[in-house]
Design a protein around this motif. Structure first.
Motif, mmCIF file in Angstrom:
data_model
loop_
_atom_site.group_PDB
_atom_site.id
_atom_site.type_symbol
_atom_site.label_atom_id
_atom_site.label_comp_id
_atom_site.label_asym_id
_atom_site.label_seq_id
_atom_site.Cartn_x
_atom_site.Cartn_y
_atom_site.Cartn_z
ATOM 1 N N LYS A 190 0.457 -0.672 -0.197
ATOM 2 C CA LYS A 190 -0.178 -0.021 0.084
ATOM 3 C C LYS A 190 1.245 1.389 -0.113
ATOM 4 O O LYS A 190 1.580 1.082 0.659
ATOM 5 N N ASP A 228 -2.693 5.825 -1.023
ATOM 6 C CA ASP A 228 -3.988 5.083 -1.135
ATOM 7 C C ASP A 228 -3.776 4.255 -2.058
ATOM 8 O O ASP A 228 -5.197 3.285 -2.714
ATOM 9 N N ASP A 229 -2.593 4.208 -2.543
ATOM 10 C CA ASP A 229 -2.678 3.276 -3.239
ATOM 11 C C ASP A 229 -2.286 1.547 -3.551
ATOM 12 O O ASP A 229 -1.840 1.481 -2.518
ATOM 13 N N THR A 230 -3.358 0.622 -3.310
ATOM 14 C CA THR A 230 -2.380 -1.070 -3.497
ATOM 15 C C THR A 230 -1.929 -1.585 -4.683
ATOM 16 O O THR A 230 -2.299 -1.528 -5.814
ATOM 17 N N ALA A 253 4.476 5.472 -8.393
ATOM 18 C CA ALA A 253 3.010 5.670 -7.328
ATOM 19 C C ALA A 253 3.371 7.336 -6.133
ATOM 20 O O ALA A 253 3.820 6.875 -5.484
ATOM 21 N N CYS A 254 2.093 7.548 -6.169
ATOM 22 C CA CYS A 254 2.232 9.079 -5.233
ATOM 23 C C CYS A 254 4.187 9.854 -5.855
ATOM 24 O O CYS A 254 4.289 9.870 -4.383
#
Length: 456
Positions: A63, A66-68, A82-83
């Motif tokens: 995780k 908020d992404d998995t 991611a992010c």
């Protein structure tokens, strides 16, 4: 007055809260940070929470804010963004458990080792680091060798399960001559040079460099040609300075390169203890890209399982990667991210069966009764054929190209046959070769070659 007091308390609370958010990395190399995590544990990297949720064989559920994401251990896989962060899984407990050399995986102290960096920065600054092979003689690297990070090798002569240490770079055309010079990755100091009977032919040498930038980082330059070593113990090197040329082993000319993190100076005997997974940094350094740049073909001849000296150690056994444009579509069920193979003299084949690596720690059961090999191609009409059968075992296999049946063969041990050529239309930029296997696992299936060409 009271309002000023509350504002002060709020600011101090925010300051100390933010100060505690960022977790201290256990390893720093260049612009990358490494963290050990147990399942259910979180760390904070530049105010973003990273949490390890689950592990299934090579795959890790992570995780990121908020992404998995499900991410495979990056043996030869590129990072994921991611992010605004870039991350890859450097190692996990399942991969370590397959290998008898636990000290090779010594940097892994929990369930997974994760590497993080900022997407807007190179993982290794190009002005401070240089790919360890000179480009002056036209050297090209495609990251296709079977000698990638922790590549599963099976049992050695001592009966121990082992994996490849570091990354082996194909330099077979430079074996024992002054070509494709090996150079210093960064400013560094020569710790030692070992060239006394390191191989059967007494041709090999190994050099250890100490990083001049990051504490506890060492570089292992192994399988060098002892007659061409240009450095000595204690010498200070600058980025790109000559070290020597490649030798390899009795079969294959290559440089075996590794990055090690150690609190003490590694000896020759323990030079691969605490090996750091650095494939994504290596890829970034060579291609100046840390993301996948898909490769595509209009024609090709692919060989499977051949001995390293006959096909530049490109055995085509590993799982699909976009940057290579080809590979096996393997799922979480596969414990090592590759299929079996066998070689004899100049021939070889991928060996496919319901249960791969049976009787070994890497034992993996395919939930399907087939294997898919996928090739990125441009849309069009293609002519395709394949050579099937096993060099040692009786075999049974049914082959389809893009759903078009090519052949079903039951062959004796050592017997191989070409399928009928088929014409198929590609509309999704993917040529899929499906090999159906014996569902009872009584016979193996073998694949030696695929030949394809766009007709129009």
């Amino acid at each position: 007055m009271r309002s000023y007091f509350y504002i002060l308390v709020f600011c101090l609370t925010s300051f100390f809260s933010n100060a505690q958010e960022n977790t201290e990395p256990e390893i720093i190399w260049g612009n990358t940070c490494y963290y050990n995590l147990n399942i259910g544990e979180s760390i904070y990297y530049n105010s973003i929470e990273i949490k390890l949720l689950e592990i299934e064989h090579l795959f890790n559920k992570i995780k990121v804010d908020d992404d998995t994401l499900w991410m495979q251990v990056s043996q030869r896989t590129l990072p994921v963004g991611a992010c605004s962060k870039r991350l890859f899984v450097a190692d996990n407990k399942n991969l370590k458990a397959i290998d008898d050399d636990g000290k090779l995986h010594g940097l892994l102290t929990k369930d997974a080792l994760i590497c993080l960096s900022e997407q807007n920065k190179s993982m290794l600054n190009e002005h401070d680091y240089f790919f360890p092979v000179s480009f002056n003689d036209g050297f090209l690297w495609n990251a296709e060798e079977d000698s990638y990070m922790f590549s599963y090798l099976g049992k050695n002569n001592a009966g121990k399960y082992e994996s490849f240490t570091g990354i082996g770079i194909d330099l077979h055309d430079a074996r024992g001559i002054q070509k494709h010079w090996i150079v210093a990755l960064e400013k560094s100091t020569v710790v030692w040079v070992e060239d006394k009977k390191q191989d059967k032919m007494d041709k090999q040498a190994c050099v250890l460099l100490k990083s001049g930038t990051d504490l506890g980082i060492y570089y292992v330059y192994d399988a060098l040609f002892k007659n061409n070593i240009e450095v000595k113990k204690g010498q200070k090197l600058v980025r790109g300075e000559l070290i020597g040329t490649a030798w390899g082993d009795e079969n294959w000319g290559h440089l075996q390169f590794a990055v090690v993190k150690s609190d003490s100076v590694p000896s020759y005997a323990n030079r691969y203890h605490n090996t750091l997974n650095f494939f994504p940094q290596f890829y970034d350094l060579y291609f100046n890209l840390s993301y996948s740049f898909p490769k595509s073909f209009t024609r090709g001849k692919l060989d499977f399982g051949k001995a390293s000296q006959y096909n530049r150690n490109q055995k085509n056994l590993h799982s699909f990667e976009e940057y290579s444009g080809k590979g096996w579509l393997l799922g979480k069920w596969n414990k090592v991210g590759k299929v079996e193979s066998i070689a004899r003299h100049k021939e070889g084949n991928a060996r496919l069966r319901k249960v791969l690596f049976a009787g070994e720690r890497a034992k993996s059961t395919n939930p399907n009764n087939y294997f898919d090999y996928e090739i990125n191609v441009k849309n069009g009409v293609y002519r395709v054929r394949a050579k099937v059968g096993d060099l040692f075992f009786p075999s049974w296999q049914k082959i389809d190209f893009e759903g078009v049946k090519a052949a079903t063969y039951s062959l004796d041990a050592g017997e191989q046959k070409w399928t009928t050529e088929r014409v198929v239309k590609i509309t999704d930029r993917k040529l899929t070769v499906r090999i159906y296997i014996d569902s009872e696992n009584n016979k193996v299936a073998g694949l030696s070659e695929i030949v394809f060409q766009r007709a129009y």
